[in-house]
Scaffold this motif. Structure first.
Motif, mmCIF file in Angstrom:
data_model
loop_
_atom_site.group_PDB
_atom_site.id
_atom_site.type_symbol
_atom_site.label_atom_id
_atom_site.label_comp_id
_atom_site.label_asym_id
_atom_site.label_seq_id
_atom_site.Cartn_x
_atom_site.Cartn_y
_atom_site.Cartn_z
ATOM 1 N N GLY A 196 0.718 -1.214 -0.154
ATOM 2 C CA GLY A 196 -0.016 0.130 0.047
ATOM 3 C C GLY A 196 1.007 1.349 0.045
ATOM 4 N N GLU A 197 0.596 2.129 0.902
ATOM 5 C CA GLU A 197 1.463 3.389 0.995
ATOM 6 C C GLU A 197 1.979 3.539 2.351
ATOM 7 N N VAL A 198 2.872 4.342 2.447
ATOM 8 C CA VAL A 198 3.614 4.768 3.706
ATOM 9 C C VAL A 198 3.337 6.319 3.897
ATOM 10 N N GLN A 199 3.298 6.724 5.206
ATOM 11 C CA GLN A 199 3.061 8.325 5.413
ATOM 12 C C GLN A 199 4.696 8.743 6.094
ATOM 13 N N THR A 200 5.315 9.687 5.315
ATOM 14 C CA THR A 200 6.342 10.348 5.695
ATOM 15 C C THR A 200 5.960 11.604 6.472
ATOM 16 N N PHE A 201 6.933 11.992 7.230
ATOM 17 C CA PHE A 201 6.661 13.147 7.980
ATOM 18 C C PHE A 201 7.971 14.064 8.147
ATOM 19 N N ASP A 202 7.599 15.447 8.288
ATOM 20 C CA ASP A 202 8.518 16.382 8.363
ATOM 21 C C ASP A 202 8.666 16.741 9.987
ATOM 22 N N HIS A 203 9.473 16.211 10.586
ATOM 23 C CA HIS A 203 9.375 16.052 12.022
ATOM 24 C C HIS A 203 8.000 15.404 12.628
ATOM 25 N N LEU A 204 7.006 16.446 13.072
ATOM 26 C CA LEU A 204 5.571 16.054 13.350
ATOM 27 C C LEU A 204 4.691 16.223 12.523
ATOM 28 N N THR A 205 5.037 16.721 11.318
ATOM 29 C CA THR A 205 4.016 17.037 10.385
ATOM 30 C C THR A 205 3.932 16.278 9.098
ATOM 31 N N ALA A 206 2.752 15.705 8.812
ATOM 32 C CA ALA A 206 2.669 14.760 7.746
ATOM 33 C C ALA A 206 2.945 15.314 6.628
ATOM 34 N N ALA A 207 3.715 14.537 5.847
ATOM 35 C CA ALA A 207 4.415 15.181 4.428
ATOM 36 C C ALA A 207 3.784 14.255 3.397
ATOM 37 N N GLU A 208 4.703 13.750 2.430
ATOM 38 C CA GLU A 208 4.182 12.962 1.356
ATOM 39 C C GLU A 208 3.984 11.606 1.787
ATOM 40 N N LYS A 209 3.148 10.796 0.787
ATOM 41 C CA LYS A 209 2.799 9.436 0.867
ATOM 42 C C LYS A 209 3.667 8.730 -0.186
ATOM 43 N N ARG A 210 4.238 7.554 0.261
ATOM 44 C CA ARG A 210 4.975 6.713 -1.070
ATOM 45 C C ARG A 210 4.499 5.605 -0.987
ATOM 46 N N PRO A 211 4.629 4.952 -2.049
ATOM 47 C CA PRO A 211 3.983 3.503 -2.674
ATOM 48 C C PRO A 211 5.234 2.428 -2.009
ATOM 49 N N VAL A 212 4.633 1.378 -1.319
ATOM 50 C CA VAL A 212 5.412 0.403 -1.198
ATOM 51 C C VAL A 212 5.668 -0.549 -2.008
ATOM 52 N N ASP A 213 6.863 -0.715 -2.551
ATOM 53 C CA ASP A 213 7.308 -1.804 -3.515
ATOM 54 C C ASP A 213 6.883 -3.216 -3.173
ATOM 55 N N GLN A 214 7.267 -3.510 -1.920
ATOM 56 C CA GLN A 214 7.143 -5.029 -1.531
ATOM 57 C C GLN A 214 6.961 -5.240 -0.026
ATOM 58 N N ALA A 215 6.115 -6.072 0.428
ATOM 59 C CA ALA A 215 6.180 -6.279 1.973
ATOM 60 C C ALA A 215 7.389 -7.215 2.288
ATOM 61 N N VAL A 216 7.872 -6.804 3.393
ATOM 62 C CA VAL A 216 9.101 -7.148 3.880
ATOM 63 C C VAL A 216 9.147 -8.702 4.180
ATOM 64 N N GLY A 217 8.000 -9.236 4.704
ATOM 65 C CA GLY A 217 7.851 -10.890 4.833
ATOM 66 C C GLY A 217 8.083 -11.223 3.421
ATOM 67 N N ASP A 218 7.860 -10.899 2.252
ATOM 68 C CA ASP A 218 8.081 -11.494 1.144
ATOM 69 C C ASP A 218 9.341 -11.181 0.386
ATOM 70 N N ALA A 219 10.112 -10.516 1.118
ATOM 71 C CA ALA A 219 11.576 -10.226 0.537
ATOM 72 C C ALA A 219 12.508 -11.156 0.887
ATOM 73 N N SER A 220 13.624 -11.158 0.103
ATOM 74 C CA SER A 220 14.804 -11.876 0.420
ATOM 75 C C SER A 220 16.042 -11.295 0.679
ATOM 76 N N VAL A 221 16.992 -11.359 1.663
ATOM 77 C CA VAL A 221 18.183 -10.654 1.720
ATOM 78 C C VAL A 221 18.919 -10.700 0.393
ATOM 79 N N ASP A 222 18.883 -11.880 -0.193
ATOM 80 C CA ASP A 222 19.548 -12.394 -1.231
ATOM 81 C C ASP A 222 19.524 -11.302 -2.364
ATOM 82 N N ASP A 223 18.485 -10.846 -2.409
ATOM 83 C CA ASP A 223 17.767 -9.993 -3.589
ATOM 84 C C ASP A 223 18.603 -8.604 -3.404
ATOM 85 N N PHE A 224 19.059 -8.184 -2.391
ATOM 86 C CA PHE A 224 19.565 -6.727 -2.351
ATOM 87 C C PHE A 224 20.917 -6.667 -1.731
#
Length: 176
Positions: free
Chosen positions: A43-71
């Motif tokens: 889905g999306e994640v919410q970034t912040f500028d300290h305590l103020t909501a900033a931009e949202k960014r799309p998630v490329d992959q769930a960490v549970g589906d990621a392999s360390v070997d790929d990075f």
């Protein structure tokens, strides 16, 4: 690019300090590598500028589906709520531990070393962080120092957004 490498950026759903995600992301991209945003859920994640909501960014992959070997490397941005949430996610903590154990570069800034503590990978290491984490890091067996940048083995740590130029340089050099 033939020597392009994937670099994992692991964040929680919110509370990510925007510049601690976007500036290393840009440095990795400019070096010819492919940044990939991982999070416990898609889905999306919410970034912040300290305590103020900033931009949202799309998630490329769930960490549970990621392999360390790929990075080739792992980046852990800060923000207070971000690593606090990540350290309660078993898949995220396991990914961080496996990554550190692999010997590949792991770069953590500001409050992100909380996730390193949870992954039990700081004992005997010299690290830095936002000053409020120094007792937690010492209690986990690390030596905490107040420096712009600390590299100990494959761990790269910095204290705050002002340290990003040194942090980004060290990260890009570690990726190769």
């Amino acid at each position: 690019m033939a020597d392009s490498k994937k670099v994992a950026f692991l964040v929680a759903a919110e509370g990510i300090e925007r510049v601690e995600l976007t500036e290393p992301w840009e440095a990795v991209s400019k070096a010819g590598h492919q940044p990939v945003l991982l999070s416990p859920k898609t889905g999306e994640v919410q970034t912040f500028d300290h305590l103020t909501a900033a931009e949202k960014r799309p998630v490329d992959q769930a960490v549970g589906d990621a392999s360390v070997d790929d990075f080739a490397a792992l980046v852990l941005p800060g923000g207070v709520a971000n690593p606090d949430a990540l350290r309660t996610d078993d898949a995220a903590v396991s990914f961080v531990k496996t990554f550190v154990d692999s010997g590949k570069p792991v770069a953590a800034i500001c409050h992100a070393p909380w996730t390193l503590i949870e992954a039990d990978v700081v004992q005997g290491k010299t690290v830095t962080s936002w000053p409020s984490l120094q007792t937690d890091l010492r209690n986990a067996g690390a030596t905490w120092v107040d420096q712009e940048l600390v590299t100990d083995g494959n761990l790269i740590t910095s204290r705050k957004p002002d340290d990003l130029p040194a942090f980004n340089d060290a990260l890009v050099k570690a990726i190769g």
